[in-house]
Enzyme design. Structure first.
Site, PDB file in Angstrom:
ATOM      1  N   GLU A   1      24.863 -10.684  27.745  1.00 49.04           N
ATOM      2  CA  GLU A   1      24.017 -10.800  28.942  1.00 49.04           C
ATOM      3  C   GLU A   1      24.063  -9.523  29.785  1.00 49.04           C
ATOM      4  O   GLU A   1      23.084  -9.138  30.394  1.00 49.04           O
ATOM      5  CB  GLU A   1      24.481 -11.987  29.815  1.00 49.04           C
TER       6      GLU A   1
ATOM      7  N   SER B   1      31.596   4.153  13.214  1.00 52.89           N
ATOM      8  CA  SER B   1      30.202   3.701  13.070  1.00 52.89           C
ATOM      9  C   SER B   1      29.689   3.874  11.647  1.00 52.89           C
ATOM     10  O   SER B   1      28.793   3.165  11.216  1.00 52.89           O
ATOM     11  CB  SER B   1      29.273   4.511  13.966  1.00 52.89           C
TER      12      SER B   1
ATOM     13  N   HIS C   1      21.369  -8.667  15.021  1.00 55.25           N
ATOM     14  CA  HIS C   1      22.340  -7.696  14.486  1.00 55.25           C
ATOM     15  C   HIS C   1      23.106  -7.024  15.634  1.00 55.25           C
ATOM     16  O   HIS C   1      24.322  -6.891  15.603  1.00 55.25           O
ATOM     17  CB  HIS C   1      21.622  -6.644  13.636  1.00 55.25           C
ATOM     18  N   SER C   2      22.354  -6.589  16.639  1.00 53.79           N
ATOM     19  CA  SER C   2      22.948  -5.950  17.815  1.00 53.79           C
ATOM     20  C   SER C   2      21.888  -5.985  18.905  1.00 53.79           C
ATOM     21  O   SER C   2      20.800  -6.544  18.709  1.00 53.79           O
ATOM     22  CB  SER C   2      23.331  -4.491  17.510  1.00 53.79           C
TER      23      SER C   2
HETATM   24  C1  LIG Z   1      26.498   5.164   6.405  1.00 57.73           C
HETATM   25  C2  LIG Z   1      25.671   4.274   7.294  1.00 57.73           C
HETATM   26  N1  LIG Z   1      24.423   3.936   6.894  1.00 57.73           N
HETATM   27  C3  LIG Z   1      23.669   3.135   7.692  1.00 57.73           C
HETATM   28  C4  LIG Z   1      24.154   2.671   8.884  1.00 57.73           C
HETATM   29  C5  LIG Z   1      23.273   1.780   9.774  1.00 57.73           C
HETATM   30  N2  LIG Z   1      23.761   0.399   9.762  1.00 57.73           N
HETATM   31  C6  LIG Z   1      24.546  -0.078  10.740  1.00 57.73           C
HETATM   32  S1  LIG Z   1      24.972  -1.672  10.495  1.00 57.73           S
HETATM   33  C7  LIG Z   1      24.089  -1.775   9.064  1.00 57.73           C
HETATM   34  C8  LIG Z   1      24.051  -3.059   8.271  1.00 57.73           C
HETATM   35  C9  LIG Z   1      25.401  -3.529   7.820  1.00 57.73           C
HETATM   36  O1  LIG Z   1      25.322  -4.848   7.317  1.00 57.73           O
HETATM   37  P1  LIG Z   1      26.593  -5.629   6.857  1.00 57.73           P
HETATM   38  O2  LIG Z   1      27.525  -4.714   6.150  1.00 57.73           O
HETATM   39  O3  LIG Z   1      26.155  -6.831   6.142  1.00 57.73           O
HETATM   40  O4  LIG Z   1      27.336  -6.011   8.235  1.00 57.73           O
HETATM   41  P2  LIG Z   1      26.864  -7.024   9.386  1.00 57.73           P
HETATM   42  O5  LIG Z   1      26.129  -6.212  10.410  1.00 57.73           O
HETATM   43  O6  LIG Z   1      26.007  -8.055   8.763  1.00 57.73           O
HETATM   44  O7  LIG Z   1      28.119  -7.579   9.973  1.00 57.73           O
HETATM   45  C10 LIG Z   1      23.454  -0.559   8.792  1.00 57.73           C
HETATM   46  C11 LIG Z   1      22.595  -0.317   7.628  1.00 57.73           C
HETATM   47  C12 LIG Z   1      25.463   3.076   9.269  1.00 57.73           C
HETATM   48  N3  LIG Z   1      26.034   2.672  10.402  1.00 57.73           N
HETATM   49  N4  LIG Z   1      26.212   3.867   8.445  1.00 57.73           N
END
Ligand SMILES: Cc1ncc(C[n+]2csc(CCOP(=O)(O)OP(=O)(O)O)c2C)c(N)n1
Ligand SMILES: [Mg+2]
Length: 412
Positions: free
Chosen positions: A85, A169, A298-299
């Site tokens: 929030e 990250s 997701h965020s």
């Molecule tokens: C090397 C890299 N590529 C792409 C991203 C962008 N990114 C952030 S979260 C995400 C998805 C991850 O999904 P998952 O592993 O299933 O985790 P969840 O968010 O579902 O917990 C992506 C593609 C990143 N942070 N680092």
């Protein structure tokens, strides 16, 4: 319990009964199966709500411990709700809604000295280990009280005292790092510490392969814990992989693997405990795939209504939520009633709001702290501290308004 060797896709990866303990899951097959590969441990009609369906696998945890699980999960959920929030004040946030059972069930089965390498959606692990709400808030607000002094995006927590390695990250860096850390420090010292490495089911650009492969060949006592929450941002698991999910990949590396109902906190506890025991005793990795569901977006940078239906989310929120399932277990035993629930919800809200208020009023970290202990960020010899900050401010002035959205408060 853990499956060795090569299994074909119809084999019961999840046949170990402790992969599913708490009854009360009655999901429509279409949603339940949504692209998760075979062997999803959740089966409709698997017993009355709140009852243990496999008594021989009941970890028989005392009331105090189970209530502590419930309080941790609900406090965590409250923190998420409030920070979400207030996310406009902190530039970014990622909630953990629906995945609380994977965090609390797994960390409770570990030794507090075990080292945690997380992705970014495992804050419940840190909360259960005792990371104070004040420090969660300080990190998200990049305040002077933040252990990282505002050098990281919100939710990139870390705590040396609680053996929780600071989040990165860049996806999946923690997988080879976790294996490497095991090999170099823990094994060499022949200690009985283990490492747990959490990650999502999303594609991991080769780093997962490297991490699993080397951990197996180098005989590292590590638990790879995959939170399969159905999505990688907007990509559903049906588009993420072929074959038998993530657990199905373990056999190829020679890693004993299991798939578990991630919304069943007792099942998660059981498999993690067993994986830890064997990882340390046998010096080898184990792989757990916990089937759960990302109830939140997701965020704060995402709007999941553009790629999934409200009905789908509502099912997981209302019928197969780890907090609801544990609540029904507590109620069935008379361990937690409506009165306790009301009082605790109020107390949790008060604690979170107090911590948030402190962070709202806190100072930003001193500017020179920004480039200390950052690779390449230390001032060159003879260079005045602060010159990097001045240079950054010059860049900020030259950019159009809003161009640096997402940059943490400390750098603004
Ligand atoms: C090397 C890299 N590529 C792409 C991203 C962008 N990114 C952030 S979260 C995400 C998805 C991850 O999904 P998952 O592993 O299933 O985790 P969840 O968010 O579902 O917990 C992506 C593609 C990143 N942070 N680092
Ligand atoms: Mg995911």
């Amino acid at each position: 319990m853990f499956i060795e060797g090569v299994q074909c896709s119809s084999s019961p990866w999840w046949s170990a009964r402790s992969s599913r303990l708490l009854g009360g899951v009655h999901g429509p097959a279409g949603v339940r199966g949504a692209g998760r590969g075979v062997g999803d441990p959740r089966v409709p009609g698997d017993g009355p709500a709140g009852e243990i369906v496999s008594p021989s696998e009941d970890p028989q945890l005392p009331q105090e411990t189970v209530v502590d699980f419930y309080k941790s999960m609900t406090l965590f959920n409250t923190m998420d709700r409030i920070l979400y929030e207030f996310s406009g004040r902190i530039t970014f946030y990622a909630t953990n809604f629906g995945e609380e059972g994977t965090h609390i069930g797994s960390v409770a089965a570990l030794d507090p000295t075990d080292l945690v390498f997380g992705q970014y959606r495992e804050a419940g692990v840190l909360l259960y280990r005792g990371f104070p709400l004040d420090l969660f808030m300080a990190q998200c607000y990049s305040s002077a009280d933040d252990l990282g002094k505002g050098r990281q995006m919100p939710v990139h927590y870390g705590s040396k005292d609680l053996n929780f390695v600071t989040i990165s990250s860049t996806l999946a860096t923690q997988i080879p790092q976790g294996g490497g850390r095991c090999r170099v420090a823990i094994k060499r010292a022949s200690s009985d510490r283990a490492v747990i490495c959490y990650f999502g089911e999303g594609r991991q650009r080769g780093r997962r392969h490297a991490g699993l492969h080397f951990s197996a060949t180098l005989e590292c006592p590590i638990i790879f814990f995959c939170r399969n929450n159905g999505y990688a941002i907007s990509t559903p698991t049906s588009e993420q992989y072929r074959g038998d999910g993530i657990a199905g990949r373990g056999a190829g590396y020679g890693i004993a693997s299991i798939r578990v109902d991630g919304n069943d906190v007792f099942a998660v506890y059981n498999v993690t405990k067993e994986a830890r025991r064997r990882a340390v005793a046998e010096n080898r990795p184990f792989l757990i795939e916990a089937m759960t569901y990302r109830v939140g977006h997701h965020s704060t940078s995402d709007d999941s209504s553009t790629y999934r239906s409200l009905d789908e989310v509502s099912y997981w929120e209302k019928q197969d939520h780890p907090i609801g399932r544990l609540g029904r277990y507590l109620a069935a035993r008379g361990w937690w009633g409506e009165e306790e629930e009301q009082a605790w919800r109020k107390e949790a809200q008060r604690r979170v709001m107090e911590a948030l208020q402190k962070a709202e009023e806190a100072q930003a970290p001193p500017r020179p702290a920004l480039h200390r202990r950052v690779p390449g960020g230390a001032p060159a010899p003879g260079e005045a501290e602060g010159s990097h900050v001045e240079a950054l401010e010059g860049v900020q002035r030259a950019l159009p308004p809003g161009a640096l959205r997402g940059v943490t408060r400390a750098t603004r």
